[in-house]
Design a protein around this motif. Structure first.
Motif, PDB file in Angstrom:
ATOM      1  N   GLY A   1     -68.121  14.518 -20.214  1.00 33.98           N
ATOM      2  CA  GLY A   1     -69.179  15.593 -20.503  1.00 33.98           C
ATOM      3  C   GLY A   1     -69.933  15.146 -21.920  1.00 33.98           C
ATOM      4  N   ALA A   2     -69.722  13.844 -22.394  1.00 28.21           N
ATOM      5  CA  ALA A   2     -70.373  13.475 -23.532  1.00 28.21           C
ATOM      6  C   ALA A   2     -71.869  12.826 -23.511  1.00 28.21           C
ATOM      7  N   MET A   3     -72.772  13.388 -24.091  1.00 30.44           N
ATOM      8  CA  MET A   3     -74.235  12.822 -24.136  1.00 30.44           C
ATOM      9  C   MET A   3     -74.827  12.899 -22.663  1.00 30.44           C
ATOM     10  N   GLY A   4     -74.387  14.130 -21.663  1.00 34.17           N
ATOM     11  CA  GLY A   4     -74.908  14.131 -20.399  1.00 34.17           C
ATOM     12  C   GLY A   4     -74.043  13.461 -19.479  1.00 34.17           C
ATOM     13  N   GLY A   5     -73.029  12.664 -19.789  1.00 42.32           N
ATOM     14  CA  GLY A   5     -72.253  11.955 -18.972  1.00 42.32           C
ATOM     15  C   GLY A   5     -71.392  12.778 -18.090  1.00 42.32           C
ATOM     16  N   TRP A   6     -70.646  11.913 -17.035  1.00 42.12           N
ATOM     17  CA  TRP A   6     -69.960  12.587 -15.976  1.00 42.12           C
ATOM     18  C   TRP A   6     -68.873  13.477 -16.660  1.00 42.12           C
ATOM     19  N   TYR A   7     -68.463  14.375 -15.754  1.00 43.54           N
ATOM     20  CA  TYR A   7     -67.457  15.420 -16.411  1.00 43.54           C
ATOM     21  C   TYR A   7     -66.392  15.726 -15.232  1.00 43.54           C
ATOM     22  N   LYS A   8     -64.807  15.662 -15.573  1.00 46.91           N
ATOM     23  CA  LYS A   8     -64.153  16.211 -14.555  1.00 46.91           C
ATOM     24  C   LYS A   8     -63.343  17.554 -14.906  1.00 46.91           C
ATOM     25  N   GLU A   9     -62.876  18.419 -14.126  1.00 43.72           N
ATOM     26  CA  GLU A   9     -62.079  19.477 -14.513  1.00 43.72           C
ATOM     27  C   GLU A   9     -60.935  19.657 -13.383  1.00 43.72           C
TER      28      GLU A   9
ATOM     29  N   ARG B   1     -58.971  19.141  -8.120  1.00 41.05           N
ATOM     30  CA  ARG B   1     -59.888  18.517  -9.108  1.00 41.05           C
ATOM     31  C   ARG B   1     -61.370  18.487  -8.814  1.00 41.05           C
ATOM     32  N   ARG B   2     -62.257  18.704  -9.622  1.00 43.32           N
ATOM     33  CA  ARG B   2     -63.654  18.711  -9.377  1.00 43.32           C
ATOM     34  C   ARG B   2     -64.429  17.688 -10.327  1.00 43.32           C
ATOM     35  N   CYS B   3     -65.123  17.020  -9.762  1.00 50.87           N
ATOM     36  CA  CYS B   3     -66.131  15.866 -10.746  1.00 50.87           C
ATOM     37  C   CYS B   3     -67.495  16.362 -10.771  1.00 50.87           C
ATOM     38  N   TYR B   4     -68.085  16.444 -11.888  1.00 51.07           N
ATOM     39  CA  TYR B   4     -69.641  16.450 -11.862  1.00 51.07           C
ATOM     40  C   TYR B   4     -70.281  15.451 -12.569  1.00 51.07           C
ATOM     41  N   ALA B   5     -71.675  15.001 -12.147  1.00 54.51           N
ATOM     42  CA  ALA B   5     -72.386  14.257 -12.416  1.00 54.51           C
ATOM     43  C   ALA B   5     -72.623  14.458 -14.185  1.00 54.51           C
ATOM     44  N   PHE B   6     -72.758  15.420 -14.669  1.00 52.77           N
ATOM     45  CA  PHE B   6     -72.788  16.076 -16.194  1.00 52.77           C
ATOM     46  C   PHE B   6     -72.055  17.292 -16.052  1.00 52.77           C
ATOM     47  N   ARG B   7     -71.655  17.816 -17.368  1.00 50.87           N
ATOM     48  CA  ARG B   7     -71.332  19.349 -17.411  1.00 50.87           C
ATOM     49  C   ARG B   7     -72.145  20.139 -17.022  1.00 50.87           C
ATOM     50  N   GLY B   8     -71.683  20.982 -16.101  1.00 47.22           N
ATOM     51  CA  GLY B   8     -72.689  22.044 -15.385  1.00 47.22           C
ATOM     52  C   GLY B   8     -73.511  21.547 -14.397  1.00 47.22           C
ATOM     53  N   GLY B   9     -73.422  20.204 -14.080  1.00 49.25           N
ATOM     54  CA  GLY B   9     -74.235  19.624 -13.241  1.00 49.25           C
ATOM     55  C   GLY B   9     -73.914  19.700 -11.776  1.00 49.25           C
ATOM     56  N   PRO B  10     -74.449  18.935 -10.782  1.00 47.91           N
ATOM     57  CA  PRO B  10     -74.042  18.968  -9.507  1.00 47.91           C
ATOM     58  C   PRO B  10     -72.834  18.106  -9.499  1.00 47.91           C
ATOM     59  N   GLU B  11     -72.012  18.672  -8.451  1.00 49.46           N
ATOM     60  CA  GLU B  11     -70.616  18.215  -8.060  1.00 49.46           C
ATOM     61  C   GLU B  11     -70.859  16.890  -7.431  1.00 49.46           C
ATOM     62  N   VAL B  12     -69.873  15.969  -7.724  1.00 50.36           N
ATOM     63  CA  VAL B  12     -70.109  14.494  -7.310  1.00 50.36           C
ATOM     64  C   VAL B  12     -68.635  14.156  -6.852  1.00 50.36           C
ATOM     65  N   ASP B  13     -68.408  13.062  -5.818  1.00 46.79           N
ATOM     66  CA  ASP B  13     -67.177  12.733  -5.415  1.00 46.79           C
ATOM     67  C   ASP B  13     -66.504  12.122  -6.645  1.00 46.79           C
ATOM     68  N   CYS B  14     -65.246  12.445  -6.746  1.00 45.24           N
ATOM     69  CA  CYS B  14     -64.350  12.052  -7.991  1.00 45.24           C
ATOM     70  C   CYS B  14     -64.208  10.527  -7.669  1.00 45.24           C
ATOM     71  N   LYS B  15     -64.176   9.901  -6.584  1.00 37.76           N
ATOM     72  CA  LYS B  15     -64.138   8.435  -6.558  1.00 37.76           C
ATOM     73  C   LYS B  15     -65.165   7.801  -7.073  1.00 37.76           C
ATOM     74  N   ALA B  16     -66.406   8.310  -7.098  1.00 37.14           N
ATOM     75  CA  ALA B  16     -67.409   7.582  -7.807  1.00 37.14           C
ATOM     76  C   ALA B  16     -67.541   7.649  -9.240  1.00 37.14           C
ATOM     77  N   ILE B  17     -66.512   8.094  -9.795  1.00 34.89           N
ATOM     78  CA  ILE B  17     -66.249   8.096 -11.306  1.00 34.89           C
ATOM     79  C   ILE B  17     -65.268   7.192 -11.643  1.00 34.89           C
ATOM     80  N   ALA B  18     -65.359   6.167 -12.268  1.00 38.58           N
ATOM     81  CA  ALA B  18     -64.633   5.122 -12.882  1.00 38.58           C
ATOM     82  C   ALA B  18     -63.690   5.503 -13.976  1.00 38.58           C
ATOM     83  N   ASP B  19     -62.345   5.439 -14.124  1.00 35.47           N
ATOM     84  CA  ASP B  19     -61.674   6.137 -14.981  1.00 35.47           C
ATOM     85  C   ASP B  19     -61.656   4.903 -16.293  1.00 35.47           C
TER      86      ASP B  19
END
Length: 91
Positions: free
Chosen positions: A34-42, A73-91
């Motif tokens: 969620g930093a600087m408009g980055g991806w966010y997981k919860e 788990r849910r993943c978002y393009a940014f905090r409060g943003g559209p939900e994306v596939d968690c596999k698209a987010i590199a750890d």
């Protein structure tokens, strides 16, 4: 005859093994990013969710850990943003 120090050492070693196994099974990262408009997981935590750090007031990241079971788990393009596939987010 075993010395009491050996017995205490075996007991301590056994406790460390049990604690390590419990940590591996029940300690999971829950919310992160969620930093600087980055991806966010919860996640949905069945147990105790503990906040590691929250720097959102300075547009920084947030991280919490789940001490228990993670149900989903849910993943978002940014905090409060559209939900994306968690596999698209590199750890």
């Amino acid at each position: 005859m075993h010395s009491p120090y050996r017995r205490y050492g075996l007991l301590l070693g056994g406790l460390l093994i049990v604690a390590g196994a419990a940590w591996l099974l029940f300690y999971h990262e829950c919310a992160s990013g969620g930093a600087m408009g980055g991806w966010y997981k919860e996640c949905d935590c069945r147990g105790v969710e503990r906040l590691d750090f929250d720097r959102t007031e300075a547009d920084g990241p947030l991280r919490s850990v789940c001490l228990g079971r993670v149900d989903s788990r849910r993943c978002y393009a940014f905090r409060g943003g559209p939900e994306v596939d968690c596999k698209a987010i590199a750890d």
